[in-house]
Design a protein around this motif. Structure first.
Motif, mmCIF file in Angstrom:
data_model
loop_
_atom_site.group_PDB
_atom_site.id
_atom_site.type_symbol
_atom_site.label_atom_id
_atom_site.label_comp_id
_atom_site.label_asym_id
_atom_site.label_seq_id
_atom_site.Cartn_x
_atom_site.Cartn_y
_atom_site.Cartn_z
ATOM 1 N N ILE A 17 0.888 -1.099 -0.037
ATOM 2 C CA ILE A 17 -0.094 -0.035 0.040
ATOM 3 C C ILE A 17 0.882 1.378 0.065
ATOM 4 O O ILE A 17 0.672 2.227 -0.736
ATOM 5 N N LEU A 46 3.954 1.354 -1.046
ATOM 6 C CA LEU A 46 4.690 1.952 -2.126
ATOM 7 C C LEU A 46 3.725 2.372 -3.391
ATOM 8 O O LEU A 46 4.185 3.044 -4.077
ATOM 9 N N GLY A 47 2.556 1.757 -3.441
ATOM 10 C CA GLY A 47 1.821 2.307 -4.420
ATOM 11 C C GLY A 47 1.377 3.731 -4.125
ATOM 12 O O GLY A 47 1.129 4.563 -5.088
ATOM 13 N N LEU A 48 1.150 4.042 -2.879
ATOM 14 C CA LEU A 48 0.981 5.474 -2.715
ATOM 15 C C LEU A 48 2.058 6.299 -2.811
ATOM 16 O O LEU A 48 1.894 7.531 -3.616
ATOM 17 N N LEU A 53 4.316 5.999 -5.096
ATOM 18 C CA LEU A 53 4.630 6.043 -6.746
ATOM 19 C C LEU A 53 3.448 7.006 -7.211
ATOM 20 O O LEU A 53 3.779 7.470 -8.474
ATOM 21 N N ALA A 54 2.457 7.138 -6.612
ATOM 22 C CA ALA A 54 1.341 7.852 -7.161
ATOM 23 C C ALA A 54 1.246 9.517 -6.670
ATOM 24 O O ALA A 54 0.743 9.976 -7.611
ATOM 25 N N GLN A 55 2.077 9.759 -5.929
ATOM 26 C CA GLN A 55 2.018 11.339 -5.685
ATOM 27 C C GLN A 55 3.579 11.422 -4.993
ATOM 28 O O GLN A 55 4.140 10.458 -4.625
ATOM 29 N N VAL A 90 -3.704 13.110 2.157
ATOM 30 C CA VAL A 90 -2.605 12.966 1.020
ATOM 31 C C VAL A 90 -2.703 14.280 -0.025
ATOM 32 O O VAL A 90 -1.831 14.816 -0.646
#
Ligand code: TPP
Ligand code: MG
Lengths: 168, 184
Positions: free
Chosen positions: B52, B54-56, B58-60, B182
């Motif tokens: 979770i 890492l995904g976050l 990579l997204a911002q 976020v």
């Protein structure tokens, strides 16, 4: 236009920009297409529940995610679907190769195929079954529906949809 | 030190960052010590804190710290190659390695025996892997934030837990206020 390209066009048109994949023979073309698109960050995962974690994080970070996987992975993702994606109410389009249906050459694939719809049904996951190539015309609406309701949604794509197994 | 003592000590560093916190006692402890909208508490799904996070990341662009446990990393070992091969320089994985499944009563993990998670992470291709003792966690974590390099920290500490209430916040509330933090 190839079906792989049409599927990925729909993803891009719906602003899906973070896609995780675990390969299936049937999905090879669509994965290749995902990888080639500059609009999409393609992050292969080692297991589908891990991939769903990546998607959850990306969505909270403002990106629209999707997972591309085989139906045999439904079993390993039940806990993640229930306690992460559904519990926190997150959208997740799941483009799933539906192995073990008509024209399947590998007997073992049938063993999860017989559970696939039952498990998705038990999880109250909206499920669409693409059997003919023209069924893909609904993908755009399915993606809009997924991001409207913030639920995981399954798109099962069987061997007939992909045009069978060629010379196998 | 035990995990709750580490969390109490690093709480002033954590409060300014986005935190994804592991299931069970780690989340309950952080929730009691310093509840923030920028904390994403996992209420289930053992193993996915690092994914979770890492995904976050990579997204911002904001710094993301995943607080994980040795047992949870072991259950999702596939996460380490994914992290290594998808570098996000705003991502820090802080593994609190107490050598046990703390939340379920401190049953020993293999990380508390022969398996060295820092060696596993390195073998998976992770570049900045730092092993530290519990007392140095704050210093190492701050250095990792300042370095702006993706870092895996393995903080070695004692097994042991304090008694705490479960988190009763609604998951959608936790997630919604987190997403607001976020985006802010
Ligand atoms: C799939 C699954 N298996 C087992 C559990 C039970 N469980 C919850 S937390 C936990 C221990 C996690 O250990 P670790 O990651 O080392 O964190 P610690 O509590 O030691 O900080 C376990 C086994 C669970 N929640 N889900
Ligand atoms: Mg532990």
């Amino acid at each position: 236009m190839s079906i792989d390209k049409r599927i990925v066009d729909d993803l891009v048109a719906n602003d899906v920009s973070f896609v995780t994949t675990v390969p299936c023979k049937q999905l090879a073309g669509v994965i290749e297409e995902v990888d080639a698109r500059p609009e999409i960050f393609h992050i292969p995962s080692n297991k589908e529940d891990e991939g769903m974690g990546l998607c959850a994080g990306a969505w909270m970070g403002g990106k629209r995610p999707a997972i591309i996987m085989q139906n045999t992975a439904i079993g390993v993702t039940i806990n993640t679907l229930a306690t992460l994606i559904q519990y926190y109410r997150m959208p997740l389009p799941m483009i799933i190769s539906y192995r073990g249906e008509l024209r399947e050459p590998v007997a073992c694939q049938v063993e999860m195929a017989v559970h696939t719809k039952a498990l998705l049904n038990q999880m109250n996951i909206p499920t669409y079954h693409f059997h003919k190539e023209s069924d893909a015309a609904e993908l755009d609406a399915i993606l809009k529906y997924t991001f409207m309701c913030n639920k995981p949604v399954a798109i099962l794509t069987d061997a007939s949809f992909w045009g069978g197994y060629g010379d196998q | 030190m035990i995990r709750s003592e580490i969390l109490r000590e690093i709480a002033p560093i954590l409060r300014d960052q986005l935190i994804v916190c592991n299931i069970g006692l780690p989340s309950q402890e952080l929730h009691i010590i310093d509840d923030q909208p920028s904390n994403f508490y996992m209420l289930g799904t053992m193993g996915l804190s690092s994914s979770i996070g890492l995904g976050l990341a990579l997204a911002q662009d904001k710094t993301v710290i995943s607080i994980d446990g040795d047992g949870s990393v072991l259950t999702n070992l596939g996460t380490l190659p994914t992290i290594a091969n998808n570098v996000a320089n705003n991502f820090i994985l802080l593994i609190i390695d107490n050598g046990s499944y703390g939340s379920t009563g401190d049953q020993p993990t293999y990380a508390g025996k022969l398996t060295k998670l820092e060696a596993v992470a390195t073998a998976c291709g992770c570049e900045n892997v730092v092993t530290c003792q519990d007392v140095d966690t704050g210093k190492v974590l701050q250095a990792a934030i300042d370095s702006k390099q993706m870092t895996i920290i393995v903080s070695k500490c004692d097994s042991g837990n304090i008694k705490l209430p479960v988190i009763t916040k609604d998951p959608v509330v936790i997630r919604d206020r987190f997403m607001t933090a976020v985006a802010s």
